[in-house]
Design a protein around this motif. Sequence first.
Motif, PDB file in Angstrom:
ATOM      1  N   THR A   3      -7.595  39.903   0.710  1.00  0.00           N
ATOM      2  CA  THR A   3      -8.038  40.226   2.013  1.00  0.00           C
ATOM      3  C   THR A   3      -9.045  39.339   2.547  1.00  0.00           C
ATOM      4  O   THR A   3      -9.965  39.269   2.389  1.00  0.00           O
ATOM      5  N   ARG A   4      -8.797  38.534   3.925  1.00  0.00           N
ATOM      6  CA  ARG A   4      -9.848  37.662   4.431  1.00  0.00           C
ATOM      7  C   ARG A   4     -10.070  37.868   5.738  1.00  0.00           C
ATOM      8  O   ARG A   4      -9.148  38.327   6.558  1.00  0.00           O
ATOM      9  N   ASP A   5     -11.155  37.345   6.449  1.00  0.00           N
ATOM     10  CA  ASP A   5     -11.339  37.444   7.666  1.00  0.00           C
ATOM     11  C   ASP A   5     -11.304  36.246   8.530  1.00  0.00           C
ATOM     12  O   ASP A   5     -11.824  35.323   7.865  1.00  0.00           O
ATOM     13  N   ALA A  57     -12.922  37.854  18.368  1.00  0.00           N
ATOM     14  CA  ALA A  57     -12.432  38.866  17.926  1.00  0.00           C
ATOM     15  C   ALA A  57     -11.847  38.766  16.393  1.00  0.00           C
ATOM     16  O   ALA A  57     -11.382  37.576  16.089  1.00  0.00           O
ATOM     17  N   GLN A  58     -11.950  39.814  15.501  1.00  0.00           N
ATOM     18  CA  GLN A  58     -11.673  39.745  14.296  1.00  0.00           C
ATOM     19  C   GLN A  58     -10.090  39.693  13.925  1.00  0.00           C
ATOM     20  O   GLN A  58      -9.320  40.556  14.352  1.00  0.00           O
ATOM     21  N   ILE A  59      -9.773  38.889  13.202  1.00  0.00           N
ATOM     22  CA  ILE A  59      -8.184  38.914  12.754  1.00  0.00           C
ATOM     23  C   ILE A  59      -8.588  39.066  10.929  1.00  0.00           C
ATOM     24  O   ILE A  59      -9.238  38.588  10.586  1.00  0.00           O
ATOM     25  N   ILE A  60      -7.583  39.969  10.546  1.00  0.00           N
ATOM     26  CA  ILE A  60      -7.553  40.350   9.282  1.00  0.00           C
ATOM     27  C   ILE A  60      -6.438  39.795   8.736  1.00  0.00           C
ATOM     28  O   ILE A  60      -5.277  39.781   9.103  1.00  0.00           O
ATOM     29  N   ARG A  61      -6.509  38.926   7.649  1.00  0.00           N
ATOM     30  CA  ARG A  61      -5.328  38.379   7.126  1.00  0.00           C
ATOM     31  C   ARG A  61      -5.294  38.606   5.679  1.00  0.00           C
ATOM     32  O   ARG A  61      -6.128  38.813   4.857  1.00  0.00           O
ATOM     33  N   ILE A  62      -4.061  39.066   5.432  1.00  0.00           N
ATOM     34  CA  ILE A  62      -3.807  39.795   3.952  1.00  0.00           C
ATOM     35  C   ILE A  62      -2.940  38.796   3.519  1.00  0.00           C
ATOM     36  O   ILE A  62      -1.718  38.709   3.696  1.00  0.00           O
ATOM     37  N   ASP A  63      -3.057  38.121   2.380  1.00  0.00           N
ATOM     38  CA  ASP A  63      -1.954  37.194   1.403  1.00  0.00           C
ATOM     39  C   ASP A  63      -1.698  38.140   0.439  1.00  0.00           C
ATOM     40  O   ASP A  63      -2.489  38.797  -0.422  1.00  0.00           O
ATOM     41  N   VAL A  64      -0.132  38.235   0.040  1.00  0.00           N
ATOM     42  CA  VAL A  64       0.363  39.176  -0.957  1.00  0.00           C
ATOM     43  C   VAL A  64       1.533  38.327  -1.781  1.00  0.00           C
ATOM     44  O   VAL A  64       2.087  37.362  -1.109  1.00  0.00           O
ATOM     45  N   ALA A  65       1.545  38.639  -2.996  1.00  0.00           N
ATOM     46  CA  ALA A  65       2.710  38.090  -3.843  1.00  0.00           C
ATOM     47  C   ALA A  65       3.007  39.071  -4.667  1.00  0.00           C
ATOM     48  O   ALA A  65       2.052  39.557  -5.543  1.00  0.00           O
ATOM     49  N   ALA A  66       4.284  39.388  -4.790  1.00  0.00           N
ATOM     50  CA  ALA A  66       4.934  40.225  -5.489  1.00  0.00           C
ATOM     51  C   ALA A  66       5.240  39.758  -6.932  1.00  0.00           C
ATOM     52  O   ALA A  66       5.677  38.487  -6.859  1.00  0.00           O
ATOM     53  N   THR A  67       4.953  40.228  -8.096  1.00  0.00           N
ATOM     54  CA  THR A  67       5.113  39.705  -9.249  1.00  0.00           C
ATOM     55  C   THR A  67       6.538  40.302  -9.991  1.00  0.00           C
ATOM     56  O   THR A  67       6.877  40.128 -11.281  1.00  0.00           O
TER      57      THR A  67
END
Length: 718
Positions: A71-73, A79-89
């Motif tokens: 999770t990064r900002d 205005a704040q943007i929340i960026r969530i990087d995901v990767a399924a294993t």
Amino acid sequence: MIRFGLRLAVAGGREALTRLLVIAAAVAIGSGLLLTTLAGVNAVDAQLSRYASNYPHASTDGGADPLWWSTRDDYFHGAQIIRIDVAATGPTAPTPAGIPSTPGPGEFYASPALRDLFTAHPAAELADRYPGRDLGTVGPSGLTSPDTLLAIVGGTPDSVGKLPNARQVDNLGNTPTLPETTVDLILGVVAGGLLFPVLIFIGTATRLSAARREQRFAAMRLVGATPRQIAMVAAVEAAAAAVAGTAVGFALFYAFRGPLAGIPFTGMPFFPGDMSLGLLDTLLVALGVPAGAALAAQVSLRRVRISPLGVTRRVTPRAPQPYRLIPMVLGVAVLVSAIGFRPQTSDGQAAVFLPGLLLIMFGLVLAGPWLTMVGARVMARYANRPATLIAARRLADNPKAGFRAISGIMLALFVTSVAVGVITTIIDERGPAPVGSTDAGTVTTVFDEKAASVPDALLAELRAIRGVRSATAIREDPDLMDGGEGGMIACADLPSAYGRCADGASVIGVPLGLSRWEESASPATIWPSAAITLDELQRLPVTSVVVGTDGSATAVERVRTVLEIAFPTFWVGPNVPGDFESDFADTLRGWEQLANVIIIASLALGGCSLAVSVIGGLTERRRPFSLLRLSGAPVRVLRRVVALESAVPMLAVAALAIGMGLLAAHLFLRAQMHYTLVAPEPRFYVIVVVGLVACLGVIASTMPLLERVTGPETARSE
């Protein structure tokens, strides 16, 4: 007796039916607000829980394929943007809330509010930060609020695993512990600031025409009714009206729940489903309000229990004593002592500040009747008109009754004054960079891992953006731990807008953003010489990039986009000094807005309580007022008496509550943050004044009743 009580309540004549309808209407308004308050607390809690779900704990218990999560900002126009990087294993990896499946490399989901920004602004300012295939919209279960800016971006396990704060999770329900003590304290204070006026309003309504009912019940005692039977009849009458009012209150809540959820009371609107009621909340209102109304009715009949003739032997209540000021003085003393002794832990600070604030709140309520009595006596001493003298003598005769209906206003104004005072001061001390300043146009990129160098082509691309004035790479200061500025640059690379070098310097020490904390960059700033050569400087790693712009939103956002594409592993995206402070200030303004809502609601409730109290007083005193009219007193004099009895205590209480609230806020700020209280913005006082004027208008609306109930026939019939 239950059937008899219901018959008296419903078929007891026009007066009884009118009383029943008025009490039911008052209870409907009060219970509706009570339900809204409880649902609002639940909504805020739901928002916080969903926000926490964006930052899950690392967990790999082997039950499922782990999901890489980072999770990064980021920011856009402050205005704040929340960026969530995901990767399924693997195929059994959990799926983030709000989306049907985990995005793969080159895919992403965006919240509705973020998608609206994509459409409204050029891609080079925002959308290019999220290259790849847009899979759709993040649903409400994954969003804190309908206005949340959120992107869930897919990647490979290797790429996401290298991102800042990356972790493996196989249970997305395992979220970090929220600061429950702080949150519960805020919500408890907010809820209490509104609940107390609501309960006062309901209690005042159920006591409507108490004196008239006492006379009727005393007559029933004379013909043989027992105290228990009288209590049962009174409880049934009050409960019948309260049950009907509570049912209407539930209907009002569900009818207006959707529009209420869309109001950003805390700076963010709620989803309609967030405004929910638990079983305990429903039972508390459905059973507690009628039970409280029945209890209030029985308490109001305590004089009838003495004897059947108790209502005819009224005496002046005992005058309040000055000892009632002790808790309030002790509360102020506790906050004053905290200035010199502030515990280091949050629990220790709460143990000092909370008792002080609670003592002041309790002291205000306890001292209210005494202060009302003192004010009435002063008003009587300087009275030069009959109406003023009569009103002052009546208030001094029974100050507890005069203060009862406005006690809710006092507490609500005290709580909100503390909140507004603290919030206004923090925003003033920690607000964003001033518009037009050099800092307001500076975009700073701080690397999480030091870079060997920054390509000249990137700096050239940044300088080519319209509105960009400079682009500078800052290298790491090896003496940072020994008091260094944090970064170093060659004197020739220092943009003129950020100061100048000390005489004879070739390398200077500078902050990572070319300006110090809370000290705006200025061409007059002189930076000290660094004890290294230009060759040694070139061997140091780059720790940040600072881009100076003209402050336009277009230039700032294009710079952010270029930097994020060039360096995709930031923990926090490129930011303008004050981005975080601006977002933090917006959050505080949300709480300030909630405090303003409480002020408006509490004053409205206070006005309604006073109106009910005035109606009850007119009904109970119609014979004395009729006799005054027969003796030659004009109706306008009687109107002035009623207005003064209600308005003077309310205005005095409002001034005292606001003054004590701002004093408590100042003492808290001095002890906790070493800040000096900044006076609230004019709109705070405008809201209070408008609310008080509205209360006076509600009181004035009851005046036509005075002439109708005090005619000569009233004195003759009794």
